[in-house]
Scaffold this active site. Structure first.
Site, PDB file in Angstrom:
ATOM      1  CG  ASP A  85      -2.193   0.709   1.103  1.00 42.10           C
ATOM      2  OD1 ASP A  85      -2.328   1.463   0.129  1.00 42.10           O
ATOM      3  OD2 ASP A  85      -3.073   0.542   1.968  1.00 42.10           O
ATOM      4  CG  ASP A 128      -9.378   2.524  -0.456  1.00 38.44           C
ATOM      5  OD1 ASP A 128      -8.933   1.387  -0.648  1.00 38.44           O
ATOM      6  OD2 ASP A 128      -8.809   3.378   0.249  1.00 38.44           O
TER       7      ASP A 128
HETATM    8  C1  DGJ Z   1      -5.791   1.928   1.886  1.00 42.81           C
HETATM    9  C2  DGJ Z   1      -6.183   0.699   1.138  1.00 42.81           C
HETATM   10  O1  DGJ Z   1      -6.650   1.023  -0.133  1.00 42.81           O
HETATM   11  C3  DGJ Z   1      -7.209  -0.066   1.938  1.00 42.81           C
HETATM   12  O2  DGJ Z   1      -7.644  -1.178   1.230  1.00 42.81           O
HETATM   13  C4  DGJ Z   1      -6.593  -0.468   3.248  1.00 42.81           C
HETATM   14  O3  DGJ Z   1      -5.540  -1.357   3.021  1.00 42.81           O
HETATM   15  C5  DGJ Z   1      -6.107   0.763   3.985  1.00 42.81           C
HETATM   16  N1  DGJ Z   1      -5.237   1.574   3.170  1.00 42.81           N
HETATM   17  C6  DGJ Z   1      -5.383   0.387   5.250  1.00 42.81           C
HETATM   18  O4  DGJ Z   1      -4.820   1.458   5.864  1.00 42.81           O
END
Ligand code: DGJ
Length: 727
Positions: free
Chosen positions: A477, A547
């Protein structure tokens, strides 16, 4: 031969199976562009440049007023000597001058293609690609520029990159170094770009180019959700199924620009490369700077065909590792189910339920390390939080494996929290400019990946965890953009390099870890699809697409992402309703079909579902396992765009042409609802297909030309899946 050189006319003809790209050296010096488009078997200079004296167009040779760089269609235009259009590169010499003048010196044609040092780039065997390198030189400042063209004959792709070498005895500063520029000698184009934001990635923008410049860029240190490093020129009448498209896509994950400039004489200059803003390079004598690569696609068969060329090319010539062509596991991710609030029991309850319904991998997301109970602590402290996981990761992974599932783990390795052990020991690791305050984003700071020692720290800390337990998958991430960019380890004159050096550091880290752990499936993520680019795909063959898991929003996000990237690369999960990003309530079936149109998974607490819903989840998983080969490795056709209508439609055809899966989505229920038709694409018109739900037989021609009448129903957000088998 993919690359032909006509010595008499000084013409290069780059040929793929379906396209031609033609350049000419004019007056033994100037590299001019003649043609890019549908293949011509023999190019006999039918499009020869017509020389004409134009007002305000200065002449390098005063005896010939018809020759001016301002009107010459060029391949890599410079600045300062008569071309007033946008330049492809610029350089500042020791005296402060920015004038440069490149002249053709020589060229070579080789079989194959060399890797680009430190950068992700396409690759192929010697039989699949030929390379042309044209050596240009500015003899006043002794700058040598190599323009590289790679011709992938069968793929119908040309890639370009550029190298700058300082052959003088004093330093030069490169202030702009794009990877490609081409002067298309026609006008009347729409410019297509993909824009968005966090939770709203990749919307389609199509606007007409009349005059001046349309430019998109990222200045955020990553390719960004705001603009994708993609641009296409399409004719006014081009649609999914027909019409000219010239598309460019950047194999790079940092700041970029892409632009189209319409000049006064009905030419369009199309360019792409690193963003010159904060993108300088101090080039010492004998040093070389390598630009990233741009992938160029032309087709006259419309946008679907453009995407097929990109998909095929990325699958076969960009993405690496053992998972590229392998079917990917159905996963469950605990993020939206628990956020930071979990313990071993909670995770195992979720995993147990997931294994019962047939899910194949359990992914532990953010919050397992340091003392991370919220997003403002512990980044950089890659050791297990024993409060939440007293038995450690190895134990947890073993328990998950005992349930018959693989185990995946989340990292955000490029970051550091002020509240962390790492920050206490190494406050200097933060990317920052001396004397300026830090700018916090999502409660965190960015590590200075322009420093090798910081990169090595990241590699070691991730490596140690990966060696500490059986980990089958990593979610990588990256949740904020770069600010206060600077690094005191470099000279003042090199501070403009840091953004690019950050990306190079990241590539070094990912290369090292993906080489060391070839059995791990890596998925990249940047708050969803904020860094969904071809550079990342070179290292990690799938990306968390957004997301935003709302089914209606995802229709659009996945539709537009498929312009460049195949569905197998798009992480797509079913989550709860009301949706956590939009508050919308959509049926489980629709959430399932949208997510099944990509790399399928779940992101919710299965223990909160009713028995009936659990049965439906089981059916979804069973179905996806049946169709996954077709979805993940087949050919994807866009039929109806959710950007244009109240519906979305698409279908997949397996590589052997036998299996067909089609989806129809209707967004809002309408009064006096029209009956919608679903006209499939990519079928064999002469073959017969069996509808797998009712056994009825239809000709491929009927399914494609006549189409299926989709039953009416009074319901918002409804969906339908059709499966056919070729008999
Ligand atoms: C952003 C990601 O896109 C989410 O899926 C998740 O992993 C969060 N970060 C966790 O902080």
């Amino acid at each position: 031969m993919a690359i032909l050189y006509d010595k008499n006319e000084n013409i290069f003809h780059l040929k793929t199976n379906a396209t031609s790209y033609v350049m000419q050296i004019i007056r033994d010096k100037y590299l001019s562009h003649l043609y890019w488009g549908r293949k011509v078997e023999n190019y006999n200079n039918s499009r020869a440049i017509i020389w004409k004296d134009r007002g305000f167009a200065p002449n390098p040779d005063y005896t010939d007023r018809t020759f001016s760089l301002d009107t010459l269609p060029q391949e890599y235009p410079q600045t300062g000597n008569g071309d007033f259009r946008i330049c492809a590169y610029s350089v500042r010499d020791e005296n402060g001058s920015r004038i440069s003048n490149l002249e053709y010196k020589s060229h070579k044609i080789i079989k194959g293609k060399n890797p680009l040092k430190g950068l992700p780039a396409s690759f192929a065997s010697e039989d699949e690609v030929q390379t042309l390198i044209i050596y240009m030189q500015d003899s006043v400042i002794n700058l040598v520029v190599e323009l590289e063209y790679n011709v992938f004959e069968k793929s119908n792709v040309i890639t370009r990159n550029v190298r700058f070498t300082n052959k003088s005895s004093s330093p030069l500063t490169l202030t702009k170094m794009l990877s490609m520029s081409v002067d298309i000698r026609e006008k009347e184009f729409d410019v297509i770009t993909l824009y968005g934001a966090h939770n709203n990635e990749r919307n389609i923008d199509r606007r007409s180019l009349k005059s001046g410049i349309i430019q998109i860029e990222s200045t955020r240190g990553t390719s960004s959700p705001q603009q994708s490093p993609f641009m296409a020129l399409a004719r006014k009448n081009t649609d999914e199924d027909q019409g000219d498209v010239y598309a460019i896509n950047f194999v790079y994950s940092g700041n970029f620009i892409a632009c189209a400039q319409a000049d006064a004489f009905e030419n369009v200059r199309l360019q792409m490369g690193m963003n010159p803003l904060n993108g300088e390079w101090y080039l010492k004598p004998d040093e070389t700077f390598q630009t990233p690569e741009v992938v160029m696609v032309y087709t006259y068969k419309g946008l679907n065909h453009m995407s097929h060329i990109f998909h095929d090319f990325y699958r076969n010539h960009l993405m690496r590792g053992k998972y590229v062509h392998k079917i990917r596991p159905i996963l469950i991710n605990n993020w939206e189910a628990t956020f930071f609030d979990f313990n071993e029991q909670k995770l195992l309850n979720l995993a147990k339920k997931a294994s019962d319904v047939g899910i194949e991998m359990f992914v532990l997301d953010d919050g397992w390390f340091g003392h991370r109970d919220s997003d403002d602590s512990s980044l950089g402290d890659w050791f297990v939080d024993k409060r939440k996981l007293p038995h450690g990761l190895s134990w947890l992974s073993d328990e998950i494996h005992k349930l018959g599932m693989k185990f995946g783990l989340w990292f955000e390795p490029e970051m550091i929290s002020e509240d962390s052990e790492l920050y206490k020991q190494h406050p200097d690791y933060v990317l920052h400019t001396e004397g300026r305050p830090y700018t916090i984003g999502r409660g965190q700071l960015v590590l200075d990946l322009s420093r090798k020692d910081v990169c090595d720290y990241v590699i070691k800390s991730v490596r140690d965890i990966l060696n500490s337990a059986k980990i089958d998958y990593v979610k990588w991430d990256m949740n904020r953009h770069l600010t206060d960019v600077g690094s005191s380890t470099y000279l003042p004159c090199q501070q403009g390099e840091i953004t690019h050096r950050y990306v190079l550091g990241l590539y070094y880290i990912m290369q090292t870890l993906t080489d060391e752990f070839p059995d791990i499936l890596f998925e990249s993520c940047s708050s969803g699809g904020g860094r969904f680019d071809a550079g990342m795909l070179y290292y990690m063959p799938q990306t968390w697409c957004s997301d935003n898991t709302d089914a209606v929003c995802r229709m659009k996000i996945q539709y537009a992402t498929s312009f460049m990237f195949p569905p197998i690369t798009m992480g797509a999960h079913v989550s709860v309703v009301p949706n956590q990003q939009t508050g919308r309530v959509t049926p489980l079936s629709t959430r399932g079909y949208v997510a099944m149109s990509g790399n399928f998974g779940y992101e919710l607490d299965l223990n909160t579902l009713t028995d009936e819903e659990i049965e439906q989840v089981k059916e979804q998983i069973y179905l996806y396992k049946e169709i996954r080969e077709t979805i993940q490795n087949g050919i994807f056709y866009r039929i109806k765009s959710p950007f244009e209508e109240n519906i979305a439609q698409w279908n997949f055809v397996s590589n052997d042409g036998k299996n067909v899966v089609a989806f129809h989505f209707e967004i809002l229920s309408q009064p006096a609802a029209p009956v919608k038709l679903l006209k499939l694409k990519g079928l064999d018109a002469n073959a017969q297909y069996k509808n797998l739900s009712d056994g009825k037989i239809y000709g491929g021609d009927e399914l494609m030309y006549s189409g299926i009448s989709v039953p009416l129903k009074k319901q918002d957000f409804r969906s339908q899946c059709y499966r056919f088998y070729k008999i």
